[in-house]
Design a protein around this motif. Sequence first.
Motif, mmCIF file in Angstrom:
data_model
loop_
_atom_site.group_PDB
_atom_site.id
_atom_site.type_symbol
_atom_site.label_atom_id
_atom_site.label_comp_id
_atom_site.label_asym_id
_atom_site.label_seq_id
_atom_site.Cartn_x
_atom_site.Cartn_y
_atom_site.Cartn_z
ATOM 1 N N TYR A 42 0.623 3.045 9.719
ATOM 2 C CA TYR A 42 0.455 2.023 8.689
ATOM 3 C C TYR A 42 1.471 0.909 8.871
ATOM 4 C CZ TYR A 42 -2.514 5.402 6.283
ATOM 5 O OH TYR A 42 -3.506 6.272 5.963
ATOM 6 N N ALA B 259 -3.434 0.561 10.697
ATOM 7 C CA ALA B 259 -4.025 0.728 9.372
ATOM 8 C C ALA B 259 -3.092 0.147 8.312
ATOM 9 C CB ALA B 259 -4.296 2.205 9.083
ATOM 10 N N ARG C 280 -2.305 0.308 3.947
ATOM 11 C CA ARG C 280 -2.547 0.964 2.658
ATOM 12 C C ARG C 280 -2.375 -0.109 1.588
ATOM 13 N NH1 ARG C 280 0.859 4.805 2.945
ATOM 14 N NH2 ARG C 280 -0.536 6.463 3.654
ATOM 15 N N ASP D 170 -0.212 -5.162 -0.818
ATOM 16 C CA ASP D 170 0.436 -3.933 -0.381
ATOM 17 C C ASP D 170 1.586 -3.579 -1.306
ATOM 18 O OD1 ASP D 170 2.278 -5.824 0.217
ATOM 19 O OD2 ASP D 170 2.379 -5.408 2.368
ATOM 20 N N SER E 102 -6.973 3.096 2.162
ATOM 21 C CA SER E 102 -6.440 3.022 3.529
ATOM 22 C C SER E 102 -7.526 2.415 4.405
ATOM 23 C CB SER E 102 -6.045 4.409 4.033
ATOM 24 O OG SER E 102 -5.008 4.954 3.239
ATOM 25 N N LYS F 99 -8.659 0.916 8.187
ATOM 26 C CA LYS F 99 -8.322 1.073 9.603
ATOM 27 C C LYS F 99 -9.444 0.483 10.454
ATOM 28 C CE LYS F 99 -7.095 4.638 12.995
ATOM 29 N NZ LYS F 99 -6.998 6.100 13.244
ATOM 30 N N ASN G 215 -7.211 6.356 -1.360
ATOM 31 C CA ASN G 215 -5.949 7.085 -1.366
ATOM 32 C C ASN G 215 -5.900 7.965 -2.607
ATOM 33 O OD1 ASN G 215 -3.392 8.022 -1.043
ATOM 34 N ND2 ASN G 215 -2.356 6.055 -1.221
#
Length: 358
Positions: free
Chosen positions: A5, A19, A21, A48, A77, A79, A110
Amino acid sequence: MPSQYILASQITPLHTRRAVRVHLVRTYEVPELRGGITSKSKECLFHDEEGTYIHATIPKEDVFKYRSLLIEGKVYSVKNFLVVTNYYTYKTSHHKYIIKFNYKTSVKENTQDKHLKCTIWDDHVAAMVPFFNSIQEEPLIVLIQMCRAKVVNAGCNKKLKSDDKGLLFCEKCKRKWQKGVVRYKVVVRVADAHSDAPFLMWDRECSELLGMPAAELIGNYNEEKDEVPTELETMIGKAMVFKVNIKKENKHIYGSAFTVMRVLRDDSIVTAYCSSLAPDQERDLISKMIEECSDDDSDMEASQGDEVNSPNTACKEIQQEGDNQFSPLTKRCLLDQFSSTHNLKKGKLDSIKKEKIN
């Protein structure tokens, strides 16, 4: 090895396999034509953990895929996305780049920040109050037993209707489904020692009584045949105690079914409150009622003009007998039997406190 991340401020066009989050702040769809129903794209605004905002766009061919997945206020999340220059004229963020979804993009909610809602009743409330007033910083671990789990936010439970194309359509959430979830909706005729009435039982009560879900039951029969399953007929003649919901229509519309809230089949409870429904009866109550009605008709014909009792008077006598049978203490005991915390309570019936029941 670098972390999978990265922060939104670190995103560049070179980060195609990393990725992020992020928290979804705002999402909306852009129609192809003004007032049209076809979407040109789906736009999202994320931020974020540092509070950096970044815009994301989903192309037309993938809008349906993420329409029900992306919900404002949740953390995701993301990606395998493309990073391009923020070429929008009207920008939702000051970030130099925007995220562009493609067919390889993976989006997962998440679940680490999810909260479990639990409703407690009666004596459990007093046990939890000291912990709410406590100033301890350590996490509080609670062990919950004998509770009833309920699925929420898994779609509505409204009845689906078929459209012209053979798809199932929900009028509440305005979505189409190829296959729905089969649930029970059974209307039964229930009788006691004095009268009878139609009861409406839903999925939970029928599943508990039959021991199988509706999907398993319907799989054993041909949908084209209009027949009552044998499994449902096994409920005939069984003694039960029902907790029902009385609505306004039940008082004004004759023959409307009472909705069943819960069913008890414990032998000790049935014997205590429904002694006239003992299982050793030679004939079920409905058959006896039919025979009694036939006998009454024969007596009326044989009387040849003799005075007969008014039906209203007979109903009042039955009602008085029922009122005498179910005293306030008996009703209070039945409420305790249907309570989910009945087994956790201590004390005897003679120490029950007086309380107002709405």
